[in-house]
Structure formats: C-alpha cells, structure tokens
Design an enzyme around this catalytic site. Structure first.
Site, PDB file in Angstrom:
ATOM      1  N   CYS A   2       2.843   7.680 -12.584  1.00 44.35           N
ATOM      2  CA  CYS A   2       3.713   8.242 -11.597  1.00 44.35           C
ATOM      3  C   CYS A   2       4.548   7.072 -10.931  1.00 44.35           C
ATOM      4  O   CYS A   2       4.034   5.863 -10.854  1.00 44.35           O
ATOM      5  CB  CYS A   2       2.919   8.859 -10.504  1.00 44.35           C
ATOM      6  SG  CYS A   2       1.826   9.892 -10.770  1.00 44.35           S
ATOM      7  N   ARG A  27       8.206   5.582 -17.002  1.00 43.75           N
ATOM      8  CA  ARG A  27       6.858   5.411 -16.984  1.00 43.75           C
ATOM      9  C   ARG A  27       5.963   6.750 -17.389  1.00 43.75           C
ATOM     10  O   ARG A  27       5.094   6.918 -17.459  1.00 43.75           O
ATOM     11  CB  ARG A  27       6.413   5.006 -15.463  1.00 43.75           C
ATOM     12  CG  ARG A  27       6.765   3.675 -15.162  1.00 43.75           C
ATOM     13  CD  ARG A  27       6.832   3.754 -13.623  1.00 43.75           C
ATOM     14  NE  ARG A  27       5.471   3.732 -12.913  1.00 43.75           N
ATOM     15  CZ  ARG A  27       4.857   2.656 -12.619  1.00 43.75           C
ATOM     16  NH1 ARG A  27       5.532   1.444 -12.815  1.00 43.75           N
ATOM     17  NH2 ARG A  27       3.622   2.700 -12.134  1.00 43.75           N
ATOM     18  N   TRP A  74       2.887  12.407 -12.690  1.00 44.84           N
ATOM     19  CA  TRP A  74       2.299  12.706 -13.871  1.00 44.84           C
ATOM     20  C   TRP A  74       1.003  13.519 -13.676  1.00 44.84           C
ATOM     21  O   TRP A  74       0.333  12.887 -13.034  1.00 44.84           O
ATOM     22  CB  TRP A  74       2.163  11.311 -14.577  1.00 44.84           C
ATOM     23  CG  TRP A  74       1.605  11.548 -16.081  1.00 44.84           C
ATOM     24  CD1 TRP A  74       2.595  11.487 -17.144  1.00 44.84           C
ATOM     25  CD2 TRP A  74       0.452  11.455 -16.644  1.00 44.84           C
ATOM     26  NE1 TRP A  74       1.734  11.601 -18.337  1.00 44.84           N
ATOM     27  CE2 TRP A  74       0.533  11.329 -17.850  1.00 44.84           C
ATOM     28  CE3 TRP A  74      -0.780  11.210 -15.864  1.00 44.84           C
ATOM     29  CZ2 TRP A  74      -0.724  11.154 -18.850  1.00 44.84           C
ATOM     30  CZ3 TRP A  74      -2.118  11.317 -16.961  1.00 44.84           C
ATOM     31  CH2 TRP A  74      -1.893  11.361 -18.301  1.00 44.84           C
ATOM     32  N   ASN A 100       0.503   7.610  -5.806  1.00 44.70           N
ATOM     33  CA  ASN A 100      -0.112   7.361  -6.964  1.00 44.70           C
ATOM     34  C   ASN A 100      -1.481   7.208  -6.991  1.00 44.70           C
ATOM     35  O   ASN A 100      -1.778   6.445  -6.132  1.00 44.70           O
ATOM     36  CB  ASN A 100       0.810   6.273  -7.542  1.00 44.70           C
ATOM     37  CG  ASN A 100       2.237   6.526  -7.738  1.00 44.70           C
ATOM     38  OD1 ASN A 100       2.457   7.575  -8.189  1.00 44.70           O
ATOM     39  ND2 ASN A 100       2.928   5.492  -8.352  1.00 44.70           N
ATOM     40  N   GLY A 101      -1.854   7.644  -7.964  1.00 47.11           N
ATOM     41  CA  GLY A 101      -3.586   7.478  -7.596  1.00 47.11           C
ATOM     42  C   GLY A 101      -4.455   8.683  -7.716  1.00 47.11           C
ATOM     43  O   GLY A 101      -3.816   9.797  -7.913  1.00 47.11           O
ATOM     44  N   GLU A 485      -2.745  -0.136 -35.302  1.00 44.63           N
ATOM     45  CA  GLU A 485      -1.667  -0.086 -34.513  1.00 44.63           C
ATOM     46  C   GLU A 485      -0.470   0.693 -34.973  1.00 44.63           C
ATOM     47  O   GLU A 485       0.106   1.323 -34.481  1.00 44.63           O
ATOM     48  CB  GLU A 485      -1.062  -1.655 -34.126  1.00 44.63           C
ATOM     49  CG  GLU A 485       0.191  -1.785 -33.480  1.00 44.63           C
ATOM     50  CD  GLU A 485       0.118  -1.067 -32.240  1.00 44.63           C
ATOM     51  OE1 GLU A 485      -0.936  -0.689 -31.480  1.00 44.63           O
ATOM     52  OE2 GLU A 485       1.200  -1.153 -31.476  1.00 44.63           O
ATOM     53  N   LYS A 489       1.034   3.738 -33.496  1.00 52.19           N
ATOM     54  CA  LYS A 489       2.669   4.032 -33.161  1.00 52.19           C
ATOM     55  C   LYS A 489       2.922   5.390 -33.612  1.00 52.19           C
ATOM     56  O   LYS A 489       3.849   6.127 -32.928  1.00 52.19           O
ATOM     57  CB  LYS A 489       3.251   2.831 -33.863  1.00 52.19           C
ATOM     58  CG  LYS A 489       3.265   1.562 -33.012  1.00 52.19           C
ATOM     59  CD  LYS A 489       4.038   1.421 -31.753  1.00 52.19           C
ATOM     60  CE  LYS A 489       3.118   1.547 -30.561  1.00 52.19           C
ATOM     61  NZ  LYS A 489       2.348   0.768 -30.122  1.00 52.19           N
ATOM     62  N   GLU A 492       1.697   8.510 -31.471  1.00 49.63           N
ATOM     63  CA  GLU A 492       2.068   8.687 -30.114  1.00 49.63           C
ATOM     64  C   GLU A 492       3.812   9.338 -30.081  1.00 49.63           C
ATOM     65  O   GLU A 492       3.977   9.808 -29.142  1.00 49.63           O
ATOM     66  CB  GLU A 492       2.038   7.422 -29.466  1.00 49.63           C
ATOM     67  CG  GLU A 492       2.694   6.043 -29.616  1.00 49.63           C
ATOM     68  CD  GLU A 492       2.280   4.926 -28.623  1.00 49.63           C
ATOM     69  OE1 GLU A 492       1.880   5.190 -27.699  1.00 49.63           O
ATOM     70  OE2 GLU A 492       2.324   3.935 -29.334  1.00 49.63           O
ATOM     71  N   HIS A 508     -16.289   5.671 -47.173  1.00 54.29           N
ATOM     72  CA  HIS A 508     -17.444   6.343 -46.202  1.00 54.29           C
ATOM     73  C   HIS A 508     -16.997   7.302 -45.371  1.00 54.29           C
ATOM     74  O   HIS A 508     -17.718   7.869 -44.435  1.00 54.29           O
ATOM     75  CB  HIS A 508     -18.051   5.265 -45.320  1.00 54.29           C
ATOM     76  CG  HIS A 508     -18.458   3.947 -45.970  1.00 54.29           C
ATOM     77  ND1 HIS A 508     -19.715   3.796 -46.641  1.00 54.29           N
ATOM     78  CD2 HIS A 508     -17.904   2.656 -46.287  1.00 54.29           C
ATOM     79  CE1 HIS A 508     -19.900   2.798 -47.309  1.00 54.29           C
ATOM     80  NE2 HIS A 508     -18.788   2.087 -47.046  1.00 54.29           N
ATOM     81  N   LYS A 606       3.706   5.141 -19.168  1.00 53.87           N
ATOM     82  CA  LYS A 606       3.692   3.450 -19.729  1.00 53.87           C
ATOM     83  C   LYS A 606       2.529   2.895 -19.072  1.00 53.87           C
ATOM     84  O   LYS A 606       2.007   1.936 -19.687  1.00 53.87           O
ATOM     85  CB  LYS A 606       5.143   3.223 -19.034  1.00 53.87           C
ATOM     86  CG  LYS A 606       5.339   1.670 -19.405  1.00 53.87           C
ATOM     87  CD  LYS A 606       5.472   1.471 -20.923  1.00 53.87           C
ATOM     88  CE  LYS A 606       5.576   0.159 -21.498  1.00 53.87           C
ATOM     89  NZ  LYS A 606       5.261  -0.054 -22.712  1.00 53.87           N
TER      90      LYS A 606
HETATM   91  C1  F6R Z   1       0.768   2.075 -26.969  1.00 50.36           C
HETATM   92  C2  F6R Z   1       0.664   1.987 -25.533  1.00 50.36           C
HETATM   93  C3  F6R Z   1      -0.495   1.990 -24.857  1.00 50.36           C
HETATM   94  C4  F6R Z   1      -1.071   0.664 -24.071  1.00 50.36           C
HETATM   95  C5  F6R Z   1      -2.209   0.935 -23.090  1.00 50.36           C
HETATM   96  C6  F6R Z   1      -2.596  -0.316 -22.463  1.00 50.36           C
HETATM   97  O1  F6R Z   1       2.010   2.142 -27.314  1.00 50.36           O
HETATM   98  O2  F6R Z   1       1.506   1.277 -24.862  1.00 50.36           O
HETATM   99  O3  F6R Z   1      -1.719   2.160 -25.816  1.00 50.36           O
HETATM  100  O4  F6R Z   1      -1.110  -0.400 -24.823  1.00 50.36           O
HETATM  101  O5  F6R Z   1      -2.056   2.184 -22.303  1.00 50.36           O
HETATM  102  O6  F6R Z   1      -1.498  -0.742 -21.501  1.00 50.36           O
HETATM  103  P1  F6R Z   1      -1.360  -2.100 -20.972  1.00 50.36           P
HETATM  104  O7  F6R Z   1      -1.097  -3.114 -22.127  1.00 50.36           O
HETATM  105  O8  F6R Z   1      -0.272  -2.052 -19.915  1.00 50.36           O
HETATM  106  O9  F6R Z   1      -2.587  -2.581 -20.132  1.00 50.36           O
END
Ligand code: F6R
Length: 611
Positions: A2, A27, A74, A100-101, A485, A489, A492, A508, A606
């Site tokens: 948020c 975010r 959010w 937020n929280g 990774e 990507k 998501e 396996h 984010k």
């Molecule tokens: C994926 C992504 C998330 C963050 C994760 C940790 O593209 O962005 O998986 O990597 O939420 O976030 P940070 O790096 O901000 O601790």
C-alpha cells in the site's frame, strides 16, 4: 504494498495527494482514497480500482484546502471494495486515517469497541484502529496527539499511519512501526509518504521516521517523538539521491522494459569506484570495518525473498567457491521462524531491492538478537534493512518501479562478486583465481549492452509460445537459480505457469510433464555442459520444445534447439548476469503479447511490507 501520501501547505492538497498516489501506483494496489480537511470539515472520497477511478469520483469544488491524506490499498483484511478502501474514519467523523501494515490485535480491540456500543462499518483492521482513537478521545478527553499516542501504545502489529482530526485544521500526525514512512521538508510545506517518489518533485530534503516514532506536523514546524517515552527525537535531514527522470518511463512503453535496458548502466554504477582492475583490488566502504569479523565467521547465511532470494542462491555459490566456507541461502520467511544455529560466529547477509520486505527485515532482527553480524545488500538508500544491518553494500541500481525485479537482480549478483573477491583477497586467495573475475567485471557493462542489443531475438520465441499454459526452465550450477528466476519472471507478469528446476532433478518428477506441447528452456554454459546436453536429449526424445540460452557456441546446440540465444562467455560467478537478461526479455514480450499489465501484474505488490 500500500502507498501513503500526506500534505500540509499552501498548495492544493488534493493535487499533491493525487499526483503522489499516481507515483505510488507501481507498488501495486486495488483501491484508492483521499481525505482532506477544510473549514473544519473532513471530506473523504474512495473507490475500488485505480487512481484514475478515484479522480473520476471526485466532484468539482470538493477537497479544497491545503491539508490532506491519500492511500492506495492492497487488500489484506476484507475484499477490495469501496467500503474497505482507505481513508477510514471513526463513527463520530472526527478522525480519519490511512494505514499500511496489519493491526494484529484488531479482534480484541473490536470486541472492546463493540462492548462500548461502537460498531465497525468495514472488514478492515484499519477501521478498528481509527474507531479506537475516536473511542479513547471521547472517553479520556484527550487532545489529538495524546489520542493517537495512547491508541498506538495499545496496538500490536505493524503500521505506518497518517491521521487527521477535524478539530485540528492545521495538523497532521504520522507514526511508524514496521511500515516505512518518511517526511518531506519543503519551504512552508510538509509531505509524508511511504517512499520518496511522491515527494521528490517538491523537495529533496527528507527525514526517515524510525520504528516507534510519531511526527506531529503543523503549518510551520514538525516535531518527532518516540512513542514509548514521548521524548523529542532529533532527526537528521537527508537528501534524496536520485532524480525525477529516474522514476519516469523516459519513452519506454513500460518501466520493466526501461529497467531491463538500463542494466549496462546500473551494473557500471554498482561497480563505480569499487574495482581497480590494474591493481586487481576491490574496495567496499560499507563493509570495510567489518572485514575481519566476516572472515572470522564460521558460517554465512544469506536470506531474502523472491527474486532477491534467487540472487542470494547465486551469492551463496560465489561466496562458498571463493571463500571455501559453508554458505547457505534461505528464504527469509523460513529463516525467521526456524530454529537456526545462528550465533556470534555467524554472518547473516540480507538481500533486498526495497529494503522493506517484512520477512527479510524480521530475519535480520532475529539474526541480530542471536548475536550475528548482519550485512545488507540493498538498493533503496536509507531503507529499513539498510539502516538496521551492521554494515552493507548498496546496489546503486536507482529506483526500480516495475513490479517485476530486473536490474536489482543483476546488480545483486554483481555485488556478490565484489564481496566475494574482496573477502577472498583478504583471506589470501590466489590472484589467479580472482583476476579473471576482475577482468570480466571490467568488461561486464559492455557485455550486458551487447546482450541487450540483441534483445529482440527473443521475440519470435514469445510469439511461438504465447498461448502455452506451462513452461519448464532447467539449469545446472550457477544456472539453476537463473532457471528459477526465468520461471518466476514469466509466471508473475504473463500468468503462465512456469517451474524452474536443477536440470538433473527433471528425472525425479518433472519429466512426466514433457509432451509435444511443453516448452523447456535450458540455460547452458561450459560448466556441466555434457550433463545438461544429456538432459536436452531426454526432453527431445519426448517431443518437448527446446529453447536454449547459452554461452557456448556450437553446432550441437544449434541442432538440438527449436530456438537458441547466444550470450557472451564470462567467469562462472558472473555468467548469471548475462544469461538472465534474455529470460527477462522473454517474459516481457510474452506478457505484452498476451495483453498483461506488465508493470502492475495482478495481485502483486512491489514492496511486501506485511507477512
Ligand atoms: C519478483 C520480485 C519479488 C521480490 C521480493 C523481494 O520480480 O520482485 O519476488 O524480489 O518480493 O523484494 P525485495 O527485493 O524488495 O526484498
């Protein structure tokens, strides 16, 4: 997660708040709202949907005046709808609040309110908090500041809040415990926000609120106190380090594409002033005083979430290879609740783009409590993780706005190499082992640029596979986390189900998934080459479609692949930086072709500041 904006000054609060909420859209959110106070009257408008929907809801001639707060929500407690959107207010209508929280003891507070005849109108924990303020204010006959303070002292959980009270037409109160908040100090105006992006346009001077602090802001001054003892805290004014154009799209269709394309630059920033290739040395000021203690450690843990965890896994391989001591990478959400062997002989490295991820923050707090030395690899300067670790190294990738992390990941891998080289040298490691990595680091920005320049080569792959429902990504050694990774990507941002696996694990279980429709991405480098070629054969034999990302150039791979992307060959410790980029591009193009919202994928935020 948020977003919060607050404003007190001579501008239109509505304009500043709405613009700030737009800056915070990256975010991730599902509803938005604004509250302003003018002529001793609070006005609230809120709606499910985007900030543009909120703008459409605001009637002309409303929300005038220079005091206001806004929020992008959010959903955690209660579905995303108009009623659950923030700001929330108490039944008397005197107080309004954005939060937020998570208020963990909201059930017991709600019961207390109900016992006193106060019924909540929404499903949120946030409304309980503002109703509780209204209740205390009336019962204890407290002023605005004491009402907020007393209420927060009885709250269990995490919050970043900004509150308005109808009886105080020139006052804004902000407080923080577990959710970031900062103040912007302008000329005759003040800002509050959950990150600096809504503020930078007006002032570069900011103050980070620390845990358990409350700020009281009036027309001409601000005062910060700690919530527990109510003592005044002297705060240092710091400066925002980035420029406004860094948080704008700059001609790209999406922030993600811009950030992918910035990687040659961001890696050179991560290296700037830190590598002396002539003398084959690395300097990292942020850990300088702690090097001996790190070298004396018996074990190193690395902890993070999501993409940062993938970088951590690569980091664990780098450090173990260069230092020859046990290094373990673990999800922060597991690490924080598990019985670990962490003690004063441990170093715990935390990796985070935002520096605010709740699980990662909790993991370092636990590590500190258990006596470990904590080291942060963080992008956002001044963020909670950067401030709470003993020492650290900034990634210097600049603001990352796209929800899918790209440039932060390659920056994190680069930083792990720098840390590995520095520590290995101090440990007396043979220069022969280190020198090729230093030379490759020198060349890395140029090599990254060459991979970016061939970015469109992945487009036909995206076209061929945009309609499939599943993808498999396989790699060995350093390329296993790259496979993870790549799969993350893709899932998501394009919502295609994708799995990353160590290539040898395919036998396996996942091999059962292979049929004529299954695309399998292999990340192939010189290390383990023959082994992974056998895995490619196994997929071919079962009709799977083969996409190869490789640093090896040979006819064999050409023959075995339906699509092949070549990247330059560098030291194993650095190869992930180059092999990941085509996978970022592939995910991007697939998502665009499928019409997905690349920068704001569904359900994602984010910065994950709640558990
Ligand atoms: C994926 C992504 C998330 C963050 C994760 C940790 O593209 O962005 O998986 O990597 O939420 O976030 P940070 O790096 O901000 O601790």
């Amino acid at each position: 997660m948020c977003g919060i904006v607050g404003y007190l000054g001579n501008k239109s609060a509505k304009d500043v708040v709405i613009k700030g909420l737009k800056r915070l859209e990256y975010r991730g959110y599902d509803s938005a709202g604004i509250s302003t106070l003018q002529n001793n009257k609070l006005e609230i408008t809120k709606t499910q949907g985007k900030v543009s929907d909120l703008i459409a809801e605001i009637s002309t001639g409303t929300h005038t005046g220079g005091l206001g707060i806004g929020h992008t929500r959010w959903a955690t407690h209660g579905i995303p709808d108009n009623k659950n959107a923030h700001p929330h207010s108490d039944n008397s209508g005197k107080f309004t609040l954005v939060h937020n929280g998570i208020i963990e003891n909201y059930q017991s507070l709600k019961q207390l309110l109900s016992d006193n005849g106060i019924t909540c109108k929404t499903d949120t924990d946030t409304e309980v908090l503002v109703q509780f303020m209204g209740y205390l204010h009336q019962k204890e006959k407290l002023d605005f500041i004491d009402t907020v303070r007393l209420a927060l002292n009885q709250v269990v959980g995490a919050y970043g809040i900004v509150v308005l009270c109808e009886d105080y037409p020139d006052m804004l109160i902000a407080a923080r415990l577990g959710s970031p908040l900062l103040l912007g100090i302008g000329k005759d105006e003040f800002f509050v926000a959950s990150d600096s992006s809504p503020i930078i346009e007006y002032t570069r001077n900011i103050i980070f609120l620390d845990e358990g602090e409350l700020a009281v802001i009036t027309q001409d001054q601000y005062e910060v106190r700690n919530l527990s003892g109510n003592e005044i805290v002297t705060k240092e004014i710091e400066e925002i380090e980035y420029n406004l154009d860094e948080i704008e799209k700059g001609g790209y269709d999406h922030f993600m594409l811009k950030e992918i394309n910035e990687q040659a630059y961001t890696i050179s920033e991560a290296l700037r002033g830190r590598v002396n290739s002539e003398e084959s040395t690395v300097t990292l000021g942020g850990i300088y005083d702690w090097i001996q203690q790190i070298l004396d450690a018996k074990h190193i843990y690395i902890t993070a979430c999501g993409t940062s965890w993938h970088a951590s896994l690569i980091g664990s391989y780098i450090l173990e290879e260069l230092l020859n001591i046990p290094v373990k990478a673990e999800y922060a959400s597991e690490f924080r609740y598990r019985e670990t062997a962490v003690n004063s002989d441990s170093v715990v490295i935390c990796v985070s783009q935002s520096g605010e991820t709740a699980d990662t923050l909790a993991a370092i707090r636990k590590a500190r409590e258990q006596g470990a030395l904590t080291l942060g690899i963080v992008n956002v300067v001044g963020s909670s993780i950067a401030r709470e670790t003993h020492c650290g190294v900034y990634i210097h990738a600049g603001p990352e706005i796209g929800v899918a992390s790209t440039k932060a990941f390659t920056g994190q891998v680069t930083i792990f190499n720098l840390i590995g080289i520095l520590l290995a040298q101090k440990k007396g490691c043979n220069l022969e082992k280190i020198k090729p990595i230093i030379d490759d680091l020198d060349a890395l920005p140029g090599l990254v640029q060459s991979v970016l320049d061939q970015g469109n080569e992945v487009f036909p792959i995206a076209e061929d596979f945009m309609d499939v429902e599943n993808f498999l990504y396989l790699g060995r050694g350093y390329q296993f986390p790259v496979a993870l990774e790549g799969a993350l990507k893709l899932k998501e941002i394009s919502y295609i189900h994708a799995e990353g696996y160590p290539a040898a694990e395919m036998k396996h279980g996942p091999i059962a998934l292979i049929d004529d429709d299954m695309p399998v991405v292999f990340v192939v480098t010189a290390r383990g080459y023959n082994k992974i070629v056998s895995n490619i054969q196994e997929v071919r034999a079962r009709g799977g479609k083969i996409i190869i990302i490789t640093s090896e150039e040979n006819a064999e791979l050409q023959e075995y692949s339906d699509h092949i992307i070549q990247v330059p060959d560098v030291s194993h410790c650095l190869q992930a930086v180059l092999t990941t980029i085509p996978l970022q591009m592939l995910a991007y193009h697939m998502a665009v072709l499928k019409g997905c919202d690349v920068d704001m994928p569904r359900n994602l935020a984010k910065s994950v500041t709640v558990e």
